[in-house]
Enzyme design. Sequence first.
Site, mmCIF file in Angstrom:
data_model
loop_
_atom_site.group_PDB
_atom_site.id
_atom_site.type_symbol
_atom_site.label_atom_id
_atom_site.label_comp_id
_atom_site.label_asym_id
_atom_site.label_seq_id
_atom_site.Cartn_x
_atom_site.Cartn_y
_atom_site.Cartn_z
ATOM 1 N N ASP A 45 78.159 64.065 29.787
ATOM 2 C CA ASP A 45 79.330 63.184 29.659
ATOM 3 C C ASP A 45 79.081 62.157 28.555
ATOM 4 O OD1 ASP A 45 81.898 62.120 31.263
ATOM 5 O OD2 ASP A 45 80.704 60.413 30.578
ATOM 6 N N TYR A 50 80.697 55.535 22.992
ATOM 7 C CA TYR A 50 79.250 55.441 23.229
ATOM 8 C C TYR A 50 78.457 55.528 21.926
ATOM 9 C CZ TYR A 50 80.480 56.726 28.103
ATOM 10 O OH TYR A 50 81.022 56.802 29.351
ATOM 11 N N LYS A 75 85.711 61.275 25.334
ATOM 12 C CA LYS A 75 86.860 60.426 25.694
ATOM 13 C C LYS A 75 87.434 59.757 24.448
ATOM 14 C CE LYS A 75 84.088 59.372 29.758
ATOM 15 N NZ LYS A 75 82.701 59.271 29.279
ATOM 16 N N HIS A 108 89.990 57.121 27.773
ATOM 17 C CA HIS A 108 88.871 56.314 28.288
ATOM 18 C C HIS A 108 89.324 55.191 29.228
ATOM 19 C CE1 HIS A 108 84.464 55.336 27.114
ATOM 20 N NE2 HIS A 108 84.718 54.922 28.332
#
Length: 279
Positions: A45, A50, A75, A108
């Site tokens: 994931d 990120y 996302k 997200h």
Amino acid sequence: MSHPFTLSNGVTIPSPGFGTYLMPEEPATVDAIVQALRLGYRHIDTAYFYGNETCVGEAIRASGLPREEIFVTSKVWNTDRGYQPTLAAFEKTMTHLGLDYLDLYLIHWPAYADKYDNWEDINRETWRAMTELYQSGRVRAIGVSNFKPHHLKALLEGPVKPMVDQIELNPGWQQRETVAFCAQHDILIEAWSPLGRGRVLGHPLLAELGRKYSKTPAQICLRWCLDKGYLPLPKSVTPSRIRENLNIFDFALTPEDIARLDALPPFGESGRDPDNVPF
Ligand code: A2P
């Protein structure tokens, strides 16, 4: 060594997933993901936000595993909401990952009322792009993250319903209303921070159950997720913990112990309210 779930469109999703939030773009992150794949995780994931999508792609290639054996989620970030921006963000993500299809793409965070007058339209437009990506076959499944029932309602009007809602969830933060709403609409719950980022692990009930089942409090949290039908996404960069978080298939909690965990009051939340996030 897995506990797969099936999404409403029939796609199988391996569990647990390996969470990568706060893992920076650096070789140690590639190593941690390769290690996770070697130990048996088959679900990674990540998210554009990120900043580590390139590491995920690199780790998948370094693992030597066939692409189709690994389930990859990413996302779309908040600054890319809306129809065209979402389509463009997806292409950036695919370039970072170096993959030609994605398994699961999520919104997200929802646009929300305190920040945008037209928050429902923004979410609908983002969803229209997600739907198009799904229908064109670029993504095998689509869903959302951090959506509460009032955010989800606007999306249920479209031709394709969200298949996943990834929310903050652990025995100390159970989000019962969202869980019930998703069960009604056949939306799989994925649990981010299933260990409450460590905050919940010191609770006496988790210690007691850990002793009873000869497991750690973290393993009790993760098993509770599986037994409740939630797909946990534990994150760790520590090899022993990466292994520990996978070692949850040789026991199950009794209905009485699940009920005791279910009855815990809220104590493990991060404080990030989807109706008032700072970004
Ligand atoms: P680390 O990455 O240094 O191993 P969550 O998945 O709930 O967000 O929690 C992630 C946090 O919990 C990280 O700080 C991670 O530390 C830590 N963690 C992950 N697995 C375990 C475990 N089995 N026992 C204790 N702490 C853990």
